[in-house]
Structure formats: C-alpha cells, structure tokens
Motif scaffolding. Structure first.
Motif, short mmCIF file in Angstrom:
data_model
loop_
_atom_site.label_atom_id
_atom_site.label_comp_id
_atom_site.label_asym_id
_atom_site.label_seq_id
_atom_site.Cartn_x
_atom_site.Cartn_y
_atom_site.Cartn_z
N GLN A 151 0.82 -1.21 0.00
CA GLN A 151 0.00 0.00 0.00
C GLN A 151 0.86 1.26 0.00
OE1 GLN A 151 -2.71 -0.42 3.32
NE2 GLN A 151 -3.40 -2.43 2.62
N ILE A 152 2.16 1.07 -0.13
CA ILE A 152 3.12 2.17 -0.14
C ILE A 152 3.81 2.19 -1.49
CG2 ILE A 152 5.22 3.07 0.93
CD1 ILE A 152 4.34 1.52 3.48
N LYS A 153 3.95 3.38 -2.07
CA LYS A 153 4.50 3.50 -3.41
C LYS A 153 6.02 3.69 -3.38
CE LYS A 153 0.48 3.29 -5.46
NZ LYS A 153 0.09 2.19 -6.36
N ASN A 154 6.71 2.82 -4.10
CA ASN A 154 8.15 2.96 -4.32
C ASN A 154 8.92 3.06 -3.01
OD1 ASN A 154 10.51 3.13 -5.77
ND2 ASN A 154 10.24 5.27 -6.39
N ASN A 155 8.52 2.19 -2.05
CA ASN A 155 9.25 2.09 -0.78
C ASN A 155 9.42 3.45 -0.09
OD1 ASN A 155 10.50 0.59 1.22
ND2 ASN A 155 12.54 0.88 0.34
N MET A 156 8.33 4.22 -0.02
CA MET A 156 8.28 5.53 0.64
C MET A 156 9.03 6.62 -0.12
SD MET A 156 6.26 5.60 3.24
CE MET A 156 6.73 7.11 4.05
N ASP A 182 -2.29 10.05 1.45
CA ASP A 182 -0.98 9.89 0.81
C ASP A 182 -0.86 10.98 -0.25
OD1 ASP A 182 1.30 9.22 -0.54
OD2 ASP A 182 0.75 7.14 -0.92
N ALA A 183 -0.32 12.12 0.15
CA ALA A 183 -0.24 13.27 -0.75
C ALA A 183 0.80 13.06 -1.83
CB ALA A 183 0.09 14.54 0.05
N GLY A 187 -3.27 8.82 -2.96
CA GLY A 187 -4.13 7.74 -2.50
C GLY A 187 -4.61 7.99 -1.08
N LEU A 188 -5.53 7.13 -0.65
CA LEU A 188 -6.06 7.21 0.71
C LEU A 188 -5.99 5.81 1.32
CD1 LEU A 188 -7.45 9.55 2.40
CD2 LEU A 188 -9.60 8.37 1.92
N ILE A 189 -5.32 5.72 2.47
CA ILE A 189 -5.27 4.46 3.21
C ILE A 189 -6.41 4.47 4.23
CG2 ILE A 189 -3.91 2.95 4.68
CD1 ILE A 189 -2.69 3.31 1.93
N VAL A 190 -7.20 3.41 4.22
CA VAL A 190 -8.28 3.26 5.21
C VAL A 190 -7.88 2.14 6.16
CG1 VAL A 190 -10.72 2.79 5.58
CG2 VAL A 190 -9.99 3.99 3.51
N ASN A 196 -8.32 -4.60 12.37
CA ASN A 196 -6.86 -4.44 12.39
C ASN A 196 -6.30 -4.70 11.00
OD1 ASN A 196 -4.46 -3.74 13.69
ND2 ASN A 196 -3.95 -5.88 14.10
N LYS A 197 -6.86 -3.99 10.04
CA LYS A 197 -6.53 -4.22 8.63
C LYS A 197 -6.67 -2.90 7.88
CE LYS A 197 -7.94 -7.11 4.68
NZ LYS A 197 -8.95 -8.09 4.21
N SER A 198 -5.89 -2.73 6.83
CA SER A 198 -5.98 -1.51 6.02
C SER A 198 -6.10 -1.85 4.55
CB SER A 198 -4.75 -0.62 6.25
OG SER A 198 -3.58 -1.24 5.77
N TRP A 199 -6.61 -0.89 3.77
CA TRP A 199 -6.68 -1.02 2.31
C TRP A 199 -6.46 0.35 1.70
CZ3 TRP A 199 -10.46 -2.49 5.73
CH2 TRP A 199 -11.57 -1.65 5.86
N ARG A 200 -6.06 0.36 0.45
CA ARG A 200 -5.73 1.59 -0.26
C ARG A 200 -6.77 1.88 -1.32
NH1 ARG A 200 -0.91 4.63 -1.34
NH2 ARG A 200 -1.11 5.81 -3.27
#
Length: 393
Positions: A151-156, A182-183, A187-190, A196-200
């Motif tokens: 859920q992270i682009k290009n390793n931060m 995620d400016a 994107g938006l992480i929920v 205890n889970k997230s999605w993009r």
C-alpha cells in the motif's frame, strides 16, 4: 485569533543542561532543524509534532501543558524520551517522524509515523511506516499497526503520509476507522481498528490540479505537487454514516464521498464501482490552497487553512461552495505565515499552527524572529458577521 504560544527556535524540557549540551555536541540535537507541524488538544495537554525532516530532532511526538503560561514553552516528549529517541532500542511505541496526529472521541491518540529520518537531506528509513495509537487515560501504547508495503508506493520514495483523520464516536469506539492521506502518490489508506486491517483507495480526485502548482508564501516562490491532503468528517448520522470532505493541497476544488464507501473494502477494491461514488462540491477560488480543514458540526461550518493568504477561511455546508461562499475570516501577515494545521477541540475552540515552512525548507529562516506560532479562538466567534454565520442573518 489570539497567540497562545510562539517560538524563534524550539527546545525540549531536558532532564538536565548537561544532557542538552551533550546532545548538541554529538549532533543529536540542533534547534534549527525543528519545525512544528501537527496539533491537537486533549484535556490540559496540547500535542504537537516535530517531524525529523533534518537531523537533530530529538523527539517528534510531544506535548505542552496548557497550564504553562510561558510564551515559548519547552516541549515534553510523549509518551517518554526513550520512545522518541534514535539512540535507544526501538519499542512498539517508538515514533520516528510524526507529521499529523488526532485525538479521537474515545480518549485515544492516533499518530501516523512515516518512519523516515532526514528526508530533506539524506532520507533514511528507520522503521516501517505505521499507525501508532495511545490510550491517553493511561498514557500507554494501545496498538501499533505496520502499514503493508504493497500500500506504499516505491518504498516511501513517492508515498508521503500527510494527514490522519479518525472516524469514530463515543458509542462506537471499537468500530473506528482512520483515513490517511498519501499526498505524494495520490491515495487514501483506510484502516479498520476492529479488523486491524488496512486497504488503499485511489481516485483521480486525489491528484493535483496541474494548473495550480505555483505557490507564493511570504514572497517565497516555489512549486508543490502534493495531492490529497485535507480530510474532514461531516455530521454523524444514526447509522454511523457521514460525509467525508477532502481536497488536494495543490488545487482549489473540494470533493466529497460517503464514509460507507471508504469503509467497504469490496467497493474500495473495485475502481470502476468506487469512482462514481465520489463527487465534486465546488471551487474555493484562486490561491485558496489549503493544507487541511476541520468541521464544526454545531455550526455547520468547515474551517480551512489558507497558506497563500496567511489566514483562515470558512464555509457553511448549507450553502453552495464557490469563491463567494468561502470568505477569509482571519488574516495576519506575521502570525499566520503558512498556517499548516488546524484542529477543533471539545470546547469549541479552533487551534492553528503556523510555521513559515517555505523559509524552513529553503534554509531562509531567520531564527532571530518568531517563526512558529500556536493561535486559538472560539469557533463561533470567528464566524460572527460572516457569510458562514447563517444564524446571524
């Protein structure tokens, strides 16, 4: 707005002068590397963040006692010195670099930790990006959730977590959700506390307006390409649904989506289905760049930071959104140079942080002047006699 605190440079309430001197000698502390960014209040504690954008930041997550009457109070690391230190062994409650934070309705402090040090000069990943949640009634770690690398682009390198907003109520603490903007990669992480889970989620509305990239703040010219930044929560309905308002920093338009769309992982993973659920509300007008905004449900009013105008604007959600209905209600060419964060406490007070960030980034900060300020005012007082005060007409 009244000035609550102001600093030329920021400092900590060190255990001793010897500790401070030793940290400076070893290069662990440099007052000129510190810039205040995030703010929120809980009872008599005002939480503030100092991200590790340059080397020399000792503690990133801090607080000030509101009983402190000094103009330039020293920061207290939270929850402890060790939990903010790069020198001690990392624990689950360690926070490396906090940008924004929020206190929820259930006495919990939520912090999004980017995990990076020295991003302006020689970025180093210290810990994996995470959501760190503290129980404020006990001042203890409640949970740490490491954000999945997929859920992270290009390793931060591209991802930049700019904001965190918590969607919950006192009656529904377990079923809380956090929305993380995620400016950097639009994107938006929920995050679901219950699962205890997230999605993009990705959407065109999270991107920049390519015609709005040229900024001028206090005669400093620069370009930014920050996407979705500001997120604000609307009225809470009986079924726990509510509108979620959002906008990009590089742009002037405001958008809306239901929290039920964001919280439905199946919808979020279907780009064709989710796309139609997002709507445009209107355009705030030229140069109305806003880092973030906050909604006062007792007034039906959203308050915006206005970085290029050195001020604060408002909009009553019962009116159409356009340049005429988003008036500038506070403006100060000294105290509000780069208003970077805004929050609303339980007593109806608006808190604003200004930090002259363009000067800081370009190393043009005059540390003989007051550079960082915390301003405060009653929200209802700020809108009196304005277009946002519909009860006054």
């Amino acid at each position: 707005m009244e000035e609550k605190y102001a600093w030329k440079t920021m400092d900590y309430n060190w255990p001793s002068d010897e500790d401070r001197d030793a940290a400076i000698k070893r290069g662990f502390y440099n007052p000129e590397s510190m810039v205040i960014l995030g703010i929120d209040r809980w009872r008599d504690m005002l939480f503030v963040t100092v991200p590790r954008w340059r080397s020399g930041v000792v503690s990133t997550l801090n607080y000030i006692s509101l009983f402190n009457t000094e103009r330039s109070p020293k920061l207290e690391p939270y929850p402890s010195w060790d939990d903010n230190s790069l020198e001690t062994e990392h624990t689950l409650s360690t926070v490396i670099s906090a940008y924004r934070l929020q206190v929820d309705h259930c006495d919990r402090l939520w912090v999004v930790d980017n995990g990076l040090e020295n991003i302006l000069e020689k970025r180093t990943e210290i810990l994996r990006p995470a959501i760190v949640i503290f129980d404020l009634t006990r001042h203890q770690l409640l949970r740490r959730f490491d954000l999945p690398y997929e859920q992270i682009k290009n390793n931060m390198v591209d991802t930049f977590f700019a904001n965190i907003v918590v969607d919950c109520s006192e009656e529904n603490c377990e079923d809380a959700h956090a929305y993380i903007a995620d400016a950097g990669s639009f994107g938006l992480i929920v995050y679901s506390f219950k699962k205890n889970k997230s999605w993009r989620i990705e959407h065109n509305f999270f991107h920049i307006d390519p015609t709005a990239g040229a900024f001028s703040v206090d005669d400093v010219l620069f370009t930014w390409t920050d996407g979705v930044f500001g997120v604000a929560l609307g009225h809470l309905n009986e079924d726990f649904s509510r509108d979620v308002y959002f906008h990009s920093l590089t742009g002037w338009k405001e958008f809306i989506v239901s929290n039920k769309v964001l919280q439905n992982e199946n919808i979020a993973n279907n780009s064709d289905l989710v796309y139609t659920e997002f709507r445009i509300l209107g355009d705030r007008g030229p140069n109305s760049y806003s880092t973030t905004h906050v909604f006062d449900d007792s007034l039906d009013v959203i308050f915006f930071t206005q970085v290029a105008k050195h001020g604060i604007a408002c909009w009553n959600i019962r009116t159409p959104l356009n340049e005429k209905t988003v008036p500038l209600i506070e403006q100060d060419d000294v105290a509000l140079i780069m208003p970077i964060d805004i929050s609303l406490d339980n007593d109806g007070f608006i808190w604003v942080v200004s930090n002259r960030m363009p000067h800081f980034i370009q190393r043009k900060m005059n540390f003989e002047d007051f550079n960082f300020r915390v301003m405060v005012a009653k929200a209802s007082d700020l809108i009196k006699g304005t277009l946002c005060d519909l009860n006054g007409f």
